[in-house]
Motif scaffolding. Sequence first.
Motif, PDB file in Angstrom:
ATOM      1  N   LYS A  10      -7.677  20.298 -48.969  1.00 34.88           N
ATOM      2  CA  LYS A  10      -8.885  20.770 -48.279  1.00 34.88           C
ATOM      3  C   LYS A  10      -8.518  21.696 -47.119  1.00 34.88           C
ATOM      4  O   LYS A  10      -9.126  22.749 -46.938  1.00 34.88           O
ATOM      5  N   ARG A  11      -7.516  21.296 -46.333  1.00 36.46           N
ATOM      6  CA  ARG A  11      -7.109  22.118 -45.190  1.00 36.46           C
ATOM      7  C   ARG A  11      -6.633  23.500 -45.651  1.00 36.46           C
ATOM      8  O   ARG A  11      -7.045  24.522 -45.108  1.00 36.46           O
ATOM      9  N   LEU A  12      -5.808  23.518 -46.673  1.00 37.26           N
ATOM     10  CA  LEU A  12      -5.298  24.791 -47.190  1.00 37.26           C
ATOM     11  C   LEU A  12      -6.411  25.631 -47.812  1.00 37.26           C
ATOM     12  O   LEU A  12      -6.464  26.843 -47.629  1.00 37.26           O
ATOM     13  N   ARG A  13      -7.292  24.973 -48.533  1.00 33.01           N
ATOM     14  CA  ARG A  13      -8.418  25.688 -49.158  1.00 33.01           C
ATOM     15  C   ARG A  13      -9.273  26.368 -48.096  1.00 33.01           C
ATOM     16  O   ARG A  13      -9.607  27.547 -48.207  1.00 33.01           O
ATOM     17  N   LEU A  14      -9.598  25.626 -47.047  1.00 32.82           N
ATOM     18  CA  LEU A  14     -10.432  26.183 -45.978  1.00 32.82           C
ATOM     19  C   LEU A  14      -9.696  27.284 -45.208  1.00 32.82           C
ATOM     20  O   LEU A  14     -10.292  28.304 -44.855  1.00 32.82           O
ATOM     21  N   THR A  15      -8.411  27.087 -44.973  1.00 31.76           N
ATOM     22  CA  THR A  15      -7.601  28.095 -44.288  1.00 31.76           C
ATOM     23  C   THR A  15      -7.602  29.408 -45.058  1.00 31.76           C
ATOM     24  O   THR A  15      -7.625  30.484 -44.474  1.00 31.76           O
ATOM     25  N   VAL A  58       1.361  27.627 -52.620  1.00 32.26           N
ATOM     26  CA  VAL A  58       2.218  26.793 -51.787  1.00 32.26           C
ATOM     27  C   VAL A  58       3.084  25.939 -52.698  1.00 32.26           C
ATOM     28  O   VAL A  58       2.704  25.658 -53.831  1.00 32.26           O
ATOM     29  N   PRO A  59       4.239  25.515 -52.211  1.00 36.25           N
ATOM     30  CA  PRO A  59       5.052  24.611 -53.030  1.00 36.25           C
ATOM     31  C   PRO A  59       4.367  23.251 -53.153  1.00 36.25           C
ATOM     32  O   PRO A  59       3.652  22.810 -52.244  1.00 36.25           O
ATOM     33  N   GLN A  67       3.848  16.010 -43.357  1.00 37.06           N
ATOM     34  CA  GLN A  67       4.658  16.202 -42.156  1.00 37.06           C
ATOM     35  C   GLN A  67       5.321  17.579 -42.124  1.00 37.06           C
ATOM     36  O   GLN A  67       5.871  17.980 -41.122  1.00 37.06           O
ATOM     37  N   MET A  68       5.259  18.284 -43.244  1.00 43.44           N
ATOM     38  CA  MET A  68       5.881  19.603 -43.333  1.00 43.44           C
ATOM     39  C   MET A  68       5.226  20.564 -42.346  1.00 43.44           C
ATOM     40  O   MET A  68       4.016  20.601 -42.215  1.00 43.44           O
ATOM     41  N   GLU A  69       6.041  21.307 -41.630  1.00 40.70           N
ATOM     42  CA  GLU A  69       5.498  22.269 -40.676  1.00 40.70           C
ATOM     43  C   GLU A  69       4.815  23.406 -41.431  1.00 40.70           C
ATOM     44  O   GLU A  69       5.385  23.993 -42.339  1.00 40.70           O
ATOM     45  N   ILE A  70       3.612  23.702 -41.045  1.00 42.89           N
ATOM     46  CA  ILE A  70       2.834  24.739 -41.694  1.00 42.89           C
ATOM     47  C   ILE A  70       2.833  25.978 -40.808  1.00 42.89           C
ATOM     48  O   ILE A  70       2.549  25.906 -39.620  1.00 42.89           O
ATOM     49  N   LEU A  71       3.159  27.109 -41.407  1.00 45.98           N
ATOM     50  CA  LEU A  71       3.160  28.357 -40.655  1.00 45.98           C
ATOM     51  C   LEU A  71       1.736  28.850 -40.437  1.00 45.98           C
ATOM     52  O   LEU A  71       0.866  28.673 -41.282  1.00 45.98           O
ATOM     53  N   ASP A  72       1.543  29.499 -39.332  1.00 47.40           N
ATOM     54  CA  ASP A  72       0.262  30.129 -39.032  1.00 47.40           C
ATOM     55  C   ASP A  72      -0.014  31.169 -40.112  1.00 47.40           C
ATOM     56  O   ASP A  72       0.826  32.027 -40.391  1.00 47.40           O
TER      57      ASP A  72
END
Length: 108
Positions: A10-15, A58-59, A67-72
């Motif tokens: 959901k977060r990635l979809r909205l981003t 995305v992988p 916990q993976m750091e997500i880039l802006d």
Amino acid sequence: MSGKIGKQIKRLRLTQGLSLTKLANRAGISKGYLSSIESHKANPSAHMIQKIAKVLEVPVEQLLNTQMEILDPEWVDLFKQAKKLGIDKEDIRTFLTYETWKSLKEEV
């Protein structure tokens, strides 16, 4: 586990500015099923996770590991543009080295 995956999707979809319908259509799954995953009501199979990850570019590991750091996303877009223009990693490293040197020189 599905709750974490659903939250990531959901977060990635909205981003990326994708609606449930667009992501579901592109992944070849039903909108209802995608909604169930995002709302933690369904446990997606490995195959479904792969399909969704591919559409989101995305992988799979990124969906599985919250916990993976997500880039802006703006930085990601900037680097994609640089790559399209033929600017490689070494060019960026050289630029950063120069800017660091210039900054240190100005402090003296």
